[in-house]
Design an enzyme around this catalytic site. Structure first.
Site, PDB file in Angstrom:
ATOM      1  N   GLN A 126      -2.885  45.363  44.948  1.00 20.54           N
ATOM      2  CA  GLN A 126      -1.869  44.681  45.769  1.00 20.54           C
ATOM      3  C   GLN A 126      -1.196  45.701  46.694  1.00 20.54           C
ATOM      4  O   GLN A 126      -0.388  45.330  47.532  1.00 20.54           O
ATOM      5  CB  GLN A 126      -0.803  44.072  44.874  1.00 20.54           C
ATOM      6  CG  GLN A 126      -1.325  43.027  43.918  1.00 20.54           C
ATOM      7  CD  GLN A 126      -0.261  42.673  42.882  1.00 20.54           C
ATOM      8  OE1 GLN A 126       0.636  41.895  43.148  1.00 20.54           O
ATOM      9  NE2 GLN A 126      -0.368  43.249  41.707  1.00 20.54           N
ATOM     10  N   ASP A 129      -1.099  51.173  50.353  1.00 18.74           N
ATOM     11  CA  ASP A 129      -0.821  52.587  50.604  1.00 18.74           C
ATOM     12  C   ASP A 129      -2.060  53.486  50.695  1.00 18.74           C
ATOM     13  O   ASP A 129      -1.919  54.700  50.869  1.00 18.74           O
ATOM     14  CB  ASP A 129       0.137  53.124  49.527  1.00 18.74           C
ATOM     15  CG  ASP A 129      -0.388  52.902  48.099  1.00 18.74           C
ATOM     16  OD1 ASP A 129      -1.618  52.851  47.902  1.00 18.74           O
ATOM     17  OD2 ASP A 129       0.450  52.786  47.183  1.00 18.74           O
ATOM     18  N   HIS A 144      -3.517  42.488  49.650  1.00 18.85           N
ATOM     19  CA  HIS A 144      -2.363  42.359  50.548  1.00 18.85           C
ATOM     20  C   HIS A 144      -2.533  43.198  51.806  1.00 18.85           C
ATOM     21  O   HIS A 144      -1.550  43.531  52.474  1.00 18.85           O
ATOM     22  CB  HIS A 144      -1.063  42.736  49.817  1.00 18.85           C
ATOM     23  CG  HIS A 144      -0.653  41.725  48.783  1.00 18.85           C
ATOM     24  ND1 HIS A 144       0.231  41.992  47.771  1.00 18.85           N
ATOM     25  CD2 HIS A 144      -1.014  40.419  48.615  1.00 18.85           C
ATOM     26  CE1 HIS A 144       0.392  40.902  47.029  1.00 18.85           C
ATOM     27  NE2 HIS A 144      -0.362  39.945  47.516  1.00 18.85           N
ATOM     28  N   GLY A 235       0.738  48.428  36.327  1.00 18.49           N
ATOM     29  CA  GLY A 235       1.967  48.479  37.117  1.00 18.49           C
ATOM     30  C   GLY A 235       2.207  47.282  38.008  1.00 18.49           C
ATOM     31  O   GLY A 235       2.542  47.446  39.174  1.00 18.49           O
ATOM     32  N   THR A 236       2.053  46.093  37.445  1.00 17.36           N
ATOM     33  CA  THR A 236       2.378  44.904  38.246  1.00 17.36           C
ATOM     34  C   THR A 236       3.211  43.942  37.409  1.00 17.36           C
ATOM     35  O   THR A 236       2.895  43.687  36.245  1.00 17.36           O
ATOM     36  CB  THR A 236       1.111  44.225  38.832  1.00 17.36           C
ATOM     37  OG1 THR A 236       1.488  43.015  39.484  1.00 17.36           O
ATOM     38  CG2 THR A 236       0.051  43.940  37.800  1.00 17.36           C
ATOM     39  N   SER A 237       4.286  43.437  38.020  1.00 20.85           N
ATOM     40  CA  SER A 237       5.226  42.590  37.264  1.00 20.85           C
ATOM     41  C   SER A 237       4.711  41.167  37.121  1.00 20.85           C
ATOM     42  O   SER A 237       5.245  40.392  36.347  1.00 20.85           O
ATOM     43  CB  SER A 237       6.572  42.558  37.978  1.00 20.85           C
ATOM     44  OG  SER A 237       6.422  41.931  39.238  1.00 20.85           O
ATOM     45  N   PRO A 262       5.299  50.296  31.704  1.00 28.00           N
ATOM     46  CA  PRO A 262       6.403  50.583  30.770  1.00 28.00           C
ATOM     47  C   PRO A 262       7.028  49.299  30.222  1.00 28.00           C
ATOM     48  O   PRO A 262       7.588  49.312  29.132  1.00 28.00           O
ATOM     49  CB  PRO A 262       7.432  51.334  31.620  1.00 28.00           C
ATOM     50  CG  PRO A 262       6.701  51.779  32.839  1.00 28.00           C
ATOM     51  CD  PRO A 262       5.560  50.831  33.052  1.00 28.00           C
TER      52      PRO A 262
END
Ligand code: NAD
Length: 290
Positions: A126, A129, A144, A235-237, A262
């Site tokens: 997603q 960068d 994205h 690392g994706t909510s 985390p």
């Protein structure tokens, strides 16, 4: 999907089980979100709550709103562009990106000789960068879009900017915030990214609020998730739709799901902790180098 907790520190048996899944898998999808780049210094979407308070999304997270701000308040546009572009322009891959790239080279060596050619790793990200590509991953699907790929307003690619060019642009934008003739100076500073030609205005290929998903990336991502046998979510909510549906696509097609984050995530196994620590530990456990 209640997660079983895997902490490399506290539950080495589950780390080994997750590593075993990596060795057994034929088609692996690594599905990454903003948390995968957090240790490269790029704020996550959640960390950016302050950003959206300073720059309301109805004005700054869609192309029409941005155009209006450019005309009415170019200094404010310059401020927004600096805050968004600077961390990405200055970023380098972190150990999580490098572990994912290393997985691609190792995965074919872990299986039996007959399976080597079949094994594959696809990164579905997603993020906008370019850090997976910089780390060496060769099969990356950007659902994205990318801040580095420039397209016409119809979405036709017209070129790319390098990270060095983006850094120079960010510095020029910072200078253009002050003094006279701000709008032309900001536009001049950003001309590689927001340019014009006979075909109209150019812009980065990123998907903003309300935009359709990038194609053919989205179709390819759904296909990769439906046909993988292991999905590692990093690392994706799970708050951004429809990207958040991809792990469920994989799972309903029979894949196992491991989550690295985390914060607790729905998965078959959840590995709590920062991706830059957990992913290298997982890859090392799956493919020890002697
Ligand atoms: P999010 O910000 O909604 O969630 C981030 C997740 O990462 C959280 O679950 C958080 O616990 C976790 N996290 C934080 N630090 C971590 C670390 N060191 N290691 C592992 N996990 C960590 O992110 P999202 O779900 O990707 O949604 C944000 C949207 O905004 C995405 O669609 C993306 O396109 C965009 N975005 C991209 C970038 C980028 O390109 N780097 C950065 C910010 C936002």
């Amino acid at each position: 999907m209640p997660p079983r907790t895997l902490s490399p520190m506290h539950n080495p048996d589950l780390l080994e089980e997750a590593a075993e899944w990596l060795r057994e898998a034929t088609r692996i999808v690594v599905f990454t979100g903003a948390g995968a780049s957090a240790e490269s210094g790029i704020p996550t979407f959640r960390d950016a709550v302050g950003l959206w308070t300073r720059f309301p999304p109805e004005q700054f997270a869609n192309w029409k709103g941005l155009t209006r701000v450019a005309v009415s308040d170019p200094a404010r546009l310059a401020e927004f562009l600096y805050v968004v572009f600077q961390p990405i322009a200055a970023a380098e891959p972190n150990p999580a990106h490098r572990a994912i790239a290393r997985l691609e080279t190792l995965v074919g060596q872990g299986g039996s000789a007959g399976r080597q050619a079949e094994q594959a790793v696809t990164v579905v990200t997603q993020n906008i960068d370019n850090l997976h590509q910089d780390a060496g991953s060769s099969r990356v699907i950007e659902v994205h879009g990318s801040l580095f790929e420039i397209v016409t307003h119809h979405g036709r690619p017209v070129g790319r900017v390098s990270r060095e060019q983006m850094l120079a642009m960010v510095a020029a934008v910072e200078r253009a915030k002050r003094g006279a003739f701000r709008l032309p100076r900001v536009l001049w500073a950003m001309r590689r990214i927001f340019g014009f030609d006979l075909g109209g205005i150019h812009r980065p290929s990123v998907v903003l609020f309300g935009d359709a998903m990038a194609e053919p990336a989205w179709t390819n991502a759904v296909e990769a998730c439906r046909t993988c046998d292991l999905l590692i979510e990093v690392g994706t909510s799970g708050a951004v739709m429809p990207a958040a549906l991809l792990p469920y696509e994989a799972r309903s097609a029979g894949a196992r799901v491991i989550a690295v984050d985390p914060q607790e995530c729905p998965a078959d196994i959840w590995l709590p902790g920062p991706a830059g620590r957990v992913l290298p530990a997982l890859v090392d456990a799956a493919f020890p180098t002697g």
